[in-house]
Write an enzyme that holds these catalytic residues in place. Structure first.
Site, PDB file in Angstrom:
ATOM      1  N   HIS A  33      -5.091   2.297 -10.853  1.00  0.00           N
ATOM      2  CA  HIS A  33      -4.750   0.917 -10.195  1.00  0.00           C
ATOM      3  C   HIS A  33      -5.840   0.469  -9.236  1.00  0.00           C
ATOM      4  O   HIS A  33      -6.504   1.277  -8.647  1.00  0.00           O
ATOM      5  CB  HIS A  33      -3.626   1.516  -9.068  1.00  0.00           C
ATOM      6  CG  HIS A  33      -2.662   2.425  -9.768  1.00  0.00           C
ATOM      7  ND1 HIS A  33      -1.138   1.939  -9.728  1.00  0.00           N
ATOM      8  CD2 HIS A  33      -2.468   3.520 -10.523  1.00  0.00           C
ATOM      9  CE1 HIS A  33      -0.312   2.873 -10.215  1.00  0.00           C
ATOM     10  NE2 HIS A  33      -1.195   3.700 -10.680  1.00  0.00           N
ATOM     11  N   LYS A  66      -7.181   8.057  -4.204  1.00  0.00           N
ATOM     12  CA  LYS A  66      -7.729   6.586  -4.238  1.00  0.00           C
ATOM     13  C   LYS A  66      -9.038   6.602  -3.645  1.00  0.00           C
ATOM     14  O   LYS A  66      -9.275   7.472  -2.593  1.00  0.00           O
ATOM     15  CB  LYS A  66      -6.737   5.537  -3.730  1.00  0.00           C
ATOM     16  CG  LYS A  66      -6.324   5.722  -2.530  1.00  0.00           C
ATOM     17  CD  LYS A  66      -5.428   4.648  -1.806  1.00  0.00           C
ATOM     18  CE  LYS A  66      -4.806   4.985  -0.690  1.00  0.00           C
ATOM     19  NZ  LYS A  66      -3.954   4.005   0.057  1.00  0.00           N
ATOM     20  N   ARG A  75       7.808  -5.839   0.685  1.00  0.00           N
ATOM     21  CA  ARG A  75       7.787  -4.567   1.212  1.00  0.00           C
ATOM     22  C   ARG A  75       8.338  -4.718   2.478  1.00  0.00           C
ATOM     23  O   ARG A  75       8.049  -5.522   3.533  1.00  0.00           O
ATOM     24  CB  ARG A  75       6.475  -3.785   1.331  1.00  0.00           C
ATOM     25  CG  ARG A  75       5.945  -3.600  -0.137  1.00  0.00           C
ATOM     26  CD  ARG A  75       4.434  -2.997   0.154  1.00  0.00           C
ATOM     27  NE  ARG A  75       3.953  -2.813  -1.206  1.00  0.00           N
ATOM     28  CZ  ARG A  75       2.587  -2.089  -1.273  1.00  0.00           C
ATOM     29  NH1 ARG A  75       2.146  -1.821  -0.374  1.00  0.00           N
ATOM     30  NH2 ARG A  75       2.123  -2.326  -2.645  1.00  0.00           N
ATOM     31  N   HIS A 103      -4.142  -3.045 -13.488  1.00  0.00           N
ATOM     32  CA  HIS A 103      -3.815  -1.710 -13.879  1.00  0.00           C
ATOM     33  C   HIS A 103      -4.559  -1.485 -15.257  1.00  0.00           C
ATOM     34  O   HIS A 103      -4.407  -2.302 -16.186  1.00  0.00           O
ATOM     35  CB  HIS A 103      -2.451  -1.234 -14.081  1.00  0.00           C
ATOM     36  CG  HIS A 103      -1.585  -1.425 -12.650  1.00  0.00           C
ATOM     37  ND1 HIS A 103      -1.068  -2.449 -12.153  1.00  0.00           N
ATOM     38  CD2 HIS A 103      -1.851  -0.415 -11.805  1.00  0.00           C
ATOM     39  CE1 HIS A 103      -0.545  -2.347 -11.180  1.00  0.00           C
ATOM     40  NE2 HIS A 103      -0.789  -0.988 -10.775  1.00  0.00           N
ATOM     41  N   CYS A 112       2.892  -1.909 -10.663  1.00  0.00           N
ATOM     42  CA  CYS A 112       2.407  -0.893 -11.791  1.00  0.00           C
ATOM     43  C   CYS A 112       3.705  -0.626 -12.576  1.00  0.00           C
ATOM     44  O   CYS A 112       3.663  -0.394 -14.038  1.00  0.00           O
ATOM     45  CB  CYS A 112       1.964   0.352 -11.084  1.00  0.00           C
ATOM     46  SG  CYS A 112       2.639   0.872  -9.557  1.00  0.00           S
TER      47      CYS A 112
END
Length: 637
Positions: free
Chosen positions: A511, A465, A363, A385, A334
């Protein structure tokens, strides 16, 4: 003095003051009393022996009540600890929560438990059940609780008590010679716990911290009936056979190596499946109006500070330094997309603008939580996005739902569940911004007529979300798609567009992902299909099996024709029996096998076998190839 309570059918019952759920159930009937496990008073689950409150709406909890299974499992965890303390008096007890499909209990023991210990512990549990021991609650003060567990030689319980917030009720439960710290509620008697199974053992650090003592964790499960338990154990065996780590190795799809922990190496066959997934999503991007972009994997730390990731996500990021500048491997796409949006001026006529990115992400996941493809350290998402006006959120949500349905139908996922995850404790932005974002998602779901549940506090740090769960072939839920409304990142990157009246407006950033991590989705798909991918995804779609050397020439011609049509085919011309070749193709989960003997070679036909449907008979070569091409093109399941 009497009290009055209301039953689920709105009828009223009068009882003496101090009456309990046991008294209520007994007054209604002996059969209900025998089936009673607990009560729900004004929606709160409580012990059957808890005093009733005047005016409360009360339901007697039985095995037919949805919450009762968690109650049974919670009480069975205590039963497990009771049995362990009887067999191993020096064991120190930790915690024993209910988890999905069961429970566990942690123990501090000199010698870790082994699988051979489980039948012995389970037998002791059954003895305690047969004794029919009453389970009794006791509320304690903090000092009394600490003193009690110190006297019992239970240091882990003392630590738990010390961590309970001031003012919270501290309670314990006794069943015979066993006493445990617990909020409850529990079943009233150990005789209620008849159907359970201890399943496995694992090591676990106390409180999940590797600096703490390693404990021995026993996993188990419990059900109301033996049939439910048997069905569950059967599903577990099926799940074990479908384990994507096992099948990935057997089918030559991927491997893992200590040189790159929790980072998959995709072999040619696995790469073929992976790329087919990407190709499919790319086709949908064109259909639904997305523009694909490519962004760098390593960017200056200043970017991640602007986005808020450095403050909220740094523990999960990888960092490096070059030329005295600190950089980070991107964990998300993003911020890079925000930089791209900001490179030029935008009008309201340009919106919505949809950037899609298959960029590789990194990650840091603790080694204790990584798991095959479903929890890795490097992965790619079908990530996008959407920059839009506030007024366009509903339309984009509707388009997203259409896209989601098309994808999940293609893969045969059913029973989609939807949850709205709201503001976490650690977050960016004001309550007003979060109110607007959460309201927009809830309104869009309501207008679409989609039922949803709430996951309080489970949103991302920059916005709420919607999460979409699907059920696989074993009816296991998997969270896949997400849609997040983000007012904060456009603000932090000072993104603007020109509105119809000429003034500047701030875009909203959505997103969204459909499959989510492609690595994780591939692991889920392997287990959903048991490695038998539909023909359009299968690494090898057809294997050609000549029976004799005389048929090899025609078999080679069949191979050439199939490849010319884009079919992934191979030729097994080894001097092996047909039975052995078919078995090998079946183990490789190849969708179609073409058996060619002298008659087929002479007639220009093929004898077709399907991995599931068996012998499909002799077919003209052209007809079979045309049918397969159509099956692949339509992405049939």
């Amino acid at each position: 003095m009497t009290i009055e309570v209301r039953l689920p059918d709105d009828s009223l019952r009068q009882l003496p003051e101090g009456a309990t759920g046991t008294d209520l159930a007994g007054g209604i009937g002996a059969r209900l009393l025998d089936a009673a496990l607990a009560i729900k008073a004004d929606g709160k689950l409580m012990d059957l022996k808890a005093p009733l409150v005047n005016g409360a709406k009360v339901e007697i909890v039985t095995s037919k009540t949805p919450e009762s299974l968690e109650l049974i499992r919670h009480s069975t965890a205590h039963l497990l600890a009771h049995a362990v303390k009887r067999l191993y008096p020096n064991a120190r007890v930790g915690i024993g929560p209910v988890i999905e499909d069961g429970f566990y209990y942690d123990f501090w023991v000199e010698k870790p438990f082994t699988p051979e210990d489980l039948p012995v512990i389970e037998a002791e549990m059954r003895k305690i059940v047969a004794e029919g021991i009453e389970v009794v609650r006791e509320d304690l003060g903090r000092d009394a609780a600490v003193a009690r567990f110190e006297a019992m030689g239970e240091p882990l319980k003392v630590e738990v008590v010390s961590g309970i917030p001031s003012g919270d009720i501290i309670s314990g439960y006794s069943q015979g010679d066993f006493y445990d710290l617990c909020r409850g509620p529990h079943v009233p008697n150990t005789a209620k716990l008849k159907v359970f199974k201890l399943q496995s053992i694992a090591g676990a650090y106390w409180k999940g911290d590797e600096k703490n003592q390693m404990l021995s964790r026993i996993y188990g499960t419990a059900f109301h009936t033996q049939k439910e338990l048997d069905d569950h154990l059967k599903r577990l065996e099926e799940a074990k056979a479908r384990d994507h780590r096992k099948l990935g190795k057997e089918l030559g799809l991927f491997s893992f190596h200590p040189e790159a922990p929790a980072s998959p190496f995709f072999h040619p066959k696995g790469t073929q499946v992976y790329n087919e997934l990407v190709t499919y999503v790319r086709e949908l991007y064109f259909k639904y109006g997305y523009s694909e972009v490519i962004t760098p994997q390593i960017m200056d730390v200043a970017l991640w500070k602007t986005s808020g990731h450095y403050e909220n996500f740094a523990d999960s990021m990888y960092f490096t330094t070059a030329e005295e500048r600190e950089y980070a491997m991107k964990p998300m796409n993003c911020p890079g997309h925000c930089l791209m949006f900001g490179t030029q001026k935008h009008s309201y006529r340009d919106l919505p603008l949809r950037f899609a990115d298959f960029g590789r992400l990194h990650r840091y996941e603790r080694s204790g939580v990584t798991h095959g493809l479903t929890r890795v350290r490097t992965f790619c998402q079908d990530d996008a996005h959407i920059y839009c006006t506030p007024e366009q959120i509903k339309a984009e949500m509707a388009s997203f739902l259409d896209l989601l349905k098309e994808v999940y139908d293609t893969f045969g996922f059913e029973g989609t569940r939807v949850a709205l995850s709201t503001r976490p404790e650690k977050r960016l932005g004001t309550d007003e911004i979060w109110d607007a974002a959460e309201g927009a998602l809830a309104e869009a779901l309501n207008e679409a007529g989609i039922p949803f549940t709430l996951n309080p506090g489970e949103g991302a740090f920059y916005g709420p979300k919607i999460e979409f769960q699907v059920l696989d072939a074993l009816k296991r839920p998997w969270q896949l798609g997400t849609l997040q409304v983000d007012y904060m990142m456009p603000q932090r990157f000072d993104l603007n567009y020109t509105q119809a009246d000429g003034t500047e407006g701030r875009p909203v950033m959505l997103h969204r992902a459909i499959l989510g991590s492609l690595e994780r989705f591939m692991g889920i798909l392997i287990e959903h299909t048991a490695g038998a991918f539909p023909a359009w995804l299968a690494p090898t779609q057809v294997t050609i099996l000549p029976i004799t050397d005389r048929a090899n020439a025609f078999a080679t011609e069949v191979l050439a024709q199939a490849k010319a049509l884009g079919i992934r085919a191979d030729l097994d011309a080894r001097n092996e029996s047909l039975k052995a070749k078919i078995r090998e193709a079946q183990l490789a989960k190849v969708p179609y096998m073409l058996v060619i003997g002298d008659r087929e070679a002479e007639a220009g036909t093929v004898s077709v076998r399907h991995r599931h449907r068996g012998d499909l008979g002799v077919q003209p070569l052209d007809g079979f190839l045309a049918t397969l091409v159509a099956e692949v093109k339509d992405r049939q399941r």
